[in-house]
Scaffold this active site. Structure first.
Site, PDB file in Angstrom:
ATOM      1  N   LYS A 120       0.868  -1.174   0.000  1.00 37.05           N
ATOM      2  CA  LYS A 120       0.000   0.000   0.000  1.00 37.05           C
ATOM      3  C   LYS A 120       0.900   1.217   0.000  1.00 37.05           C
ATOM      4  O   LYS A 120       2.049   1.126   0.404  1.00 37.05           O
ATOM      5  CB  LYS A 120      -0.793   0.040   1.294  1.00 37.05           C
ATOM      6  CG  LYS A 120      -2.047  -0.787   1.332  1.00 37.05           C
ATOM      7  CD  LYS A 120      -2.731  -0.350   2.572  1.00 37.05           C
ATOM      8  CE  LYS A 120      -4.032  -0.953   2.880  1.00 37.05           C
ATOM      9  NZ  LYS A 120      -4.630  -0.335   4.049  1.00 37.05           N
ATOM     10  N   HIS A 124       1.741   6.587   3.275  1.00 41.75           N
ATOM     11  CA  HIS A 124       1.046   7.875   3.205  1.00 41.75           C
ATOM     12  C   HIS A 124       1.565   8.886   4.217  1.00 41.75           C
ATOM     13  O   HIS A 124       2.482   8.599   4.988  1.00 41.75           O
ATOM     14  CB  HIS A 124      -0.470   7.692   3.272  1.00 41.75           C
ATOM     15  CG  HIS A 124      -0.968   7.114   4.552  1.00 41.75           C
ATOM     16  ND1 HIS A 124      -0.828   7.750   5.747  1.00 41.75           N
ATOM     17  CD2 HIS A 124      -1.598   5.948   4.808  1.00 41.75           C
ATOM     18  CE1 HIS A 124      -1.375   7.017   6.693  1.00 41.75           C
ATOM     19  NE2 HIS A 124      -1.826   5.908   6.156  1.00 41.75           N
ATOM     20  N   HIS A 158       2.129   7.973   7.803  1.00 42.40           N
ATOM     21  CA  HIS A 158       3.349   7.204   8.070  1.00 42.40           C
ATOM     22  C   HIS A 158       4.572   8.102   8.036  1.00 42.40           C
ATOM     23  O   HIS A 158       5.515   7.922   8.793  1.00 42.40           O
ATOM     24  CB  HIS A 158       3.517   6.080   7.046  1.00 42.40           C
ATOM     25  CG  HIS A 158       2.338   5.173   6.979  1.00 42.40           C
ATOM     26  ND1 HIS A 158       1.715   4.860   5.803  1.00 42.40           N
ATOM     27  CD2 HIS A 158       1.650   4.534   7.950  1.00 42.40           C
ATOM     28  CE1 HIS A 158       0.695   4.060   6.048  1.00 42.40           C
ATOM     29  NE2 HIS A 158       0.638   3.848   7.340  1.00 42.40           N
TER      30      HIS A 158
HETATM   31  N1  ARG Z   1      -0.226   0.263   9.952  1.00 44.51           N
HETATM   32  C1  ARG Z   1      -1.151   1.132  10.617  1.00 44.51           C
HETATM   33  C2  ARG Z   1      -1.771   2.094   9.644  1.00 44.51           C
HETATM   34  O1  ARG Z   1      -1.239   2.335   8.612  1.00 44.51           O
HETATM   35  C3  ARG Z   1      -0.499   1.908  11.721  1.00 44.51           C
HETATM   36  C4  ARG Z   1      -0.024   1.065  12.848  1.00 44.51           C
HETATM   37  C5  ARG Z   1      -0.046   1.779  14.120  1.00 44.51           C
HETATM   38  N2  ARG Z   1       0.418   0.970  15.188  1.00 44.51           N
HETATM   39  C6  ARG Z   1      -0.288   0.089  15.866  1.00 44.51           C
HETATM   40  N3  ARG Z   1       0.328  -0.616  16.761  1.00 44.51           N
HETATM   41  N4  ARG Z   1      -1.544  -0.120  15.618  1.00 44.51           N
HETATM   42  O2  ARG Z   1      -2.823   2.643   9.893  1.00 44.51           O
END
Ligand code: ARG
Length: 487
Positions: free
Chosen positions: A34, A37, A40
């Site tokens: 993906k 974004h 991130h």
């Molecule tokens: N991968 C998730 C996203 O893009 C963020 C992760 C955040 N961390 C967690 N431990 N949930 O939305």
């Protein structure tokens, strides 16, 4: 103090006054297959700095990247790859291609939105595949792993350019077994209830006006993002034995982390009870760096575009002193600086609109100005500063000009700025400080000449500039930026 404490100036008092802890900071955490974004991107920049600040206070810090590499969307991805994609093209390692697949797959799913449940073929197929993934089906897993490897490789390259490091790159997919175990335990403790009509499994929480329950199992028995986060939190504590842990994730996930904190509390997890309020370090959204549909903003592309402008500027400028590999390295650092300072223009909680053109035009300029000031100091000192000047006190009575006094006051202020950033977990103020410090240094470089000056005055000024360089560099280092000596 600056001359004595050198690269530790600004954090010595903080570190002496703090009880040392083991701290886990999770940041970046993009999803595989993906786009990376804006959320991130901010998490990467802010998380890295928050980790630096904790280290500067003397804590032992574990930097964890928790990839979104599991979930129903990978059912969709694999389904789409099998039906419409080509593994051969994917094998040629095109991350771009993978993202195209991702966009198309989501469009296909989007089209089904208005259809009755039993006609949503793609949705049903993706769910089926995700279930197979959860059950460990080798063929589905093989395709999933391919996408994962490709993404990870791509991300590692980007992190390297940004100078971002992690103690470990982990991910949601690590928690297949532990999630099942967790659900089993909760069932046995009578904490997991199932809705008879749908089969959805949930946990009741003491109502607090925000959350009353948390869904942990889908009707078809598969796990959720939240379920994996609970398992991961428990597992990380076992492995890293941290005193506290923080998730640097955008504000939009506020309720998710509220639920996570509440569940851990319900499970009587000591550290979570103590640090519930600071579990989630949230930040505002950046609009305009789109994800699902439309243009894909790849961070790697953004980096390339900014770097291109920076290199062009370097080539145009007659004062550029670096060439070849050194120029390339300098350009990477300038790119990182541009992005960091762009993001730190506002407090972390503020939302902002991302403007690609403006960033490239104006931002790239700002990044260069930051380092230009440092490299000017370096070049002045390399010409006039002699090792014997390190001896003895600085005769402050020779530094009476307004510019000199301003610089001294500014350096005194630095300690408070760092402390405020630690307390608010917001590096915004450090960036602000460096911007105004930079302006002051630049004007002092004009007025406080050293060439052909009375030797005592020149010596005092050089010592002052040397201190400025130390403090300026310390600030940049905290922001994860290596100051350039030449550019
Ligand atoms: N991968 C998730 C996203 O893009 C963020 C992760 C955040 N961390 C967690 N431990 N949930 O939305």
């Amino acid at each position: 103090m600056v001359r004595e404490q050198k690269e530790r100036y600004g954090t010595v008092t903080l570190s002496e006054d703090t009880d040392k802890q083991r701290v886990l900071i999770e940041y970046s955490s993009p999803n595989i297959a993906k786009p990376f974004h804006a959320g991130h991107f901010r998490s990467t920049i802010l998380g890295n700095i928050i980790a630096n600040l904790n280290e500067a206070c003397g804590h032992t810090v574990f930097r964890i990247n928790y990839l979104g590499d599991w979930g129903i969307q990978y059912g969709l991805m694999v389904h789409h790859l099998k039906k419409n994609g080509s593994e051969a093209i994917l094998d040629r390692k095109s991350v771009k291609y993978m993202l195209e697949l991702y966009i198309n797959a989501n469009e296909e799913k989007e089209v089904e939105r208005s259809l009755p449940e039993d006609e949503k073929i793609t949705t049903m197929e993706s769910q089926k595949i995700f279930k197979k993934l959860e059950e460990g089906d080798p063929e589905e897993l093989r395709l999933w792993r391919k996408c994962r490897d490709l993404s990870v490789e791509h991300y590692l390259e980007t992190y390297k350019k940004l100078g971002i490091q992690f103690t470990a790159i982990e991910g949601e997919s690590m928690y297949l077994t532990q999630t099942k175990q967790l659900l089993e335990d909760l069932k046995q403790k009578g904490m997991l209830k199932f809705r008879s009509e749908t089969g959805v499994g949930y946990m009741k929480l003491k109502p607090d006006g925000l959350v009353e329950e948390a869904v942990l199992v889908r009707s078809n028995g598969t796990s959720l993002y939240l379920t994996r986060d609970v398992a991961a939190a428990l597992d990380r504590h076992k492995r890293y034995q941290f005193d506290r842990c923080h998730y640097v994730v955008e504000q939009g996930q506020y309720l998710h982390f509220k639920q996570l904190g509440r569940i851990l509390k319900e499970l009587d997890v000591e550290w979570a009870k103590r640090y519930e309020d600071t579990l989630h370090i949230g930040f505002g959204r950046i609009a305009g760096m789109s994800t699902r549909k439309g243009s894909i903003v790849l961070l790697s592309q953004l980096l390339l575009d900014v770097k291109k402008v920076i290199i062009e500027n370097m080539e145009k400028s007659e004062t550029t002193k670096v060439e070849g590999d050194e120029k390339d390295r300098a350009a990477d650092i300038l790119t990182m600086t541009t992005l960091v300072f762009w993001d730190l223009k506002k407090p972390k909680k503020r939302d902002y609109i991302f403007n690609w053109n403006e960033l490239i035009k104006k931002g790239a300029m700002d990044g260069s100005l930051i380092h230009y000031c440092h490299s000017r100091l370096c070049s002045l000192l390399s010409i006039y500063y002699k090792p014997e000047m390190d001896e003895g006190e600085i005769d402050l009575s020779l530094l009476t000009e307004r510019e000199a006094v301003n610089l001294i006051n500014k350096m005194i202020e630095y300690e408070n700025v760092v402390e405020a950033a630690v307390l608010s977990e917001d590096p915004f103020e450090i960036a602000q400080f460096l911007n105004s410090f930079r302006n002051q240094i630049n004007s002092a470089l004009k007025t406080l000449q050293v060439k052909d000056k009375d030797p005592d005055i020149a010596r005092a000024r050089l010592q002052l500039f040397k201190c400025c360089r130390t403090v300026y560099a310390n600030g940049l280092q905290l922001l994860g930026i290596t100051p350039l000596e030449k550019m």
